[in-house]
Design an enzyme around this catalytic site. Structure first.
Site, PDB file in Angstrom:
ATOM      1  N   GLY A 145      -0.321  -5.059   0.903  1.00  0.00           N
ATOM      2  CA  GLY A 145      -1.543  -4.953   0.101  1.00  0.00           C
ATOM      3  C   GLY A 145      -1.441  -5.651  -1.235  1.00  0.00           C
ATOM      4  O   GLY A 145      -2.445  -6.091  -1.797  1.00  0.00           O
ATOM      5  N   ALA A 163       0.856  -1.182   0.000  1.00  0.00           N
ATOM      6  CA  ALA A 163       0.000   0.000   0.000  1.00  0.00           C
ATOM      7  C   ALA A 163       0.894   1.236   0.000  1.00  0.00           C
ATOM      8  O   ALA A 163       2.067   1.167   0.375  1.00  0.00           O
ATOM      9  CB  ALA A 163      -0.898  -0.009   1.227  1.00  0.00           C
ATOM     10  N   GLU A 176      -2.060  -9.248  -0.495  1.00  0.00           N
ATOM     11  CA  GLU A 176      -3.484  -9.338  -0.129  1.00  0.00           C
ATOM     12  C   GLU A 176      -4.374  -9.275  -1.371  1.00  0.00           C
ATOM     13  O   GLU A 176      -5.375  -9.987  -1.460  1.00  0.00           O
ATOM     14  CB  GLU A 176      -3.818  -8.233   0.881  1.00  0.00           C
ATOM     15  CG  GLU A 176      -3.288  -8.577   2.271  1.00  0.00           C
ATOM     16  CD  GLU A 176      -2.696  -7.414   3.050  1.00  0.00           C
ATOM     17  OE1 GLU A 176      -1.979  -7.687   4.037  1.00  0.00           O
ATOM     18  OE2 GLU A 176      -2.934  -6.256   2.688  1.00  0.00           O
ATOM     19  N   GLU A 179       3.676  -5.963   7.377  1.00  0.00           N
ATOM     20  CA  GLU A 179       2.998  -4.902   8.125  1.00  0.00           C
ATOM     21  C   GLU A 179       3.459  -4.751   9.570  1.00  0.00           C
ATOM     22  O   GLU A 179       3.542  -3.630  10.085  1.00  0.00           O
ATOM     23  CB  GLU A 179       1.468  -5.120   8.088  1.00  0.00           C
ATOM     24  CG  GLU A 179       0.823  -4.759   6.758  1.00  0.00           C
ATOM     25  CD  GLU A 179       0.681  -5.918   5.795  1.00  0.00           C
ATOM     26  OE1 GLU A 179      -0.158  -5.844   4.890  1.00  0.00           O
ATOM     27  OE2 GLU A 179       1.435  -6.914   5.939  1.00  0.00           O
TER      28      GLU A 179
END
Length: 261
Positions: A113, A67, A116, A136
């Site tokens: 992300g 992200a 994911e 993360e």
């Protein structure tokens, strides 16, 4: 077709190729990219000509490197919760439950992300140089966008715990041995390989495939009965034109031409 700033979409042989194109940021996901991906997936899912979607990243370094941290580094608790909820609804859950099959062509780094998003796709094919991980906790936050849920479903609880706690990366062969990706392919052959898989899928009944996606996903949903969902979806298939064509073609010893209804 919509004009996008962070992605581009190409179509060929009933296959849509969605490419995340932010090479300067290693294709990191920001809010605008998430919204554009939602729109592109929705548009292609609603297009009866599109049988399969292949998702990849531009360049040869990254699928999606994570992200865009600069967007949320100063968020409050409330803003962080809203970010996770909106992202799940707009993109990650949306892709997982799409009626059109989605293959992730993981062509490099798939971190945070990015992994994911790859896990939300229906299955994954990686290039030999791909690296995957959920880093993360090294930033003081946990995997969001379904990372803590989909990773254990794919690789098992113990391996998922190790990957999340160490925040480390695994290579493509390790990812294959864990069941995180289905195939590992030389980078220059990755998209061709995914396209061949997509062409095999597109010969089958899209109506039945959509029903199968819903039934498989039901087995992973809290409070849903996967077996019951399968029985209902199986029964519903008997009322489709695809079922009539598929069974008739089989009995007539010819290839089925599915109307998609």
């Amino acid at each position: 077709m919509e004009e996008y700033r962070n992605i581009y979409v190409e179509e060929d042989n009933g296959i849509a190729f969605i490419t995340i194109d932010r090479p300067a940021k290693l294709n990191a996901l920001n809010r605008e990219t998430i919204e554009e991906l939602h729109d592109a997936f929705k548009e292609n899912d609603e297009d009866p000509e599109i049988k399969v979607i292949i998702l990849t990243g531009s360049g040869d370094k990254a699928f999606v490197a994570g992200a865009d941290i600069s967007e949320f580094a100063d968020f409050s608790v409330k803003e962080g919760s809203a970010l996770a909820a909106k992202g799940q609804e707009l993109l990650f859950d949306f892709v997982e439950n799409l009626s059109t099959p989605v293959i992730a062509a993981v062509n490099g780094f798939a971190l945070g992300g990015g992994l994911e998003l790859a896990m939300a796709c229906h299955f994954r094919v990686a290039s030999h140089n791909a690296k995957m991980g959920l880093p993360e906790v090294s930033l003081g936050v946990i995997p969001g966008y379904g990372g803590t849920q989909r990773l254990p479903q794919l690789v098992g609880k113990g391996k998922a715990m190790e990957m999340i706690m160490t925040a480390g990366m695994i290579n493509a062969e390790e990812a294959k041995s864990y069941g995180l990706v289905n195939h590992v392919i030389a980078q220059e052959e990755l998209l061709d390989y995914c396209e061949n898989l997509a062409l095999k899928i597109s010969k089958n009944s899209g109506v039945a495939i959509a029903a199968a996606i819903r039934a498989v996903n039901a087995g992973y949903k809290e409070g849903a009965d996967g077996y019951q969902a399968e029985i209902q979806a199986f029964g519903n298939c008997f009322g489709t034109e695809d079922f009539k064509e598929g069974t008739t073609a089989f009995l007539e010893k010819r290839k089925a031409v599915f109307p998609g209804k």
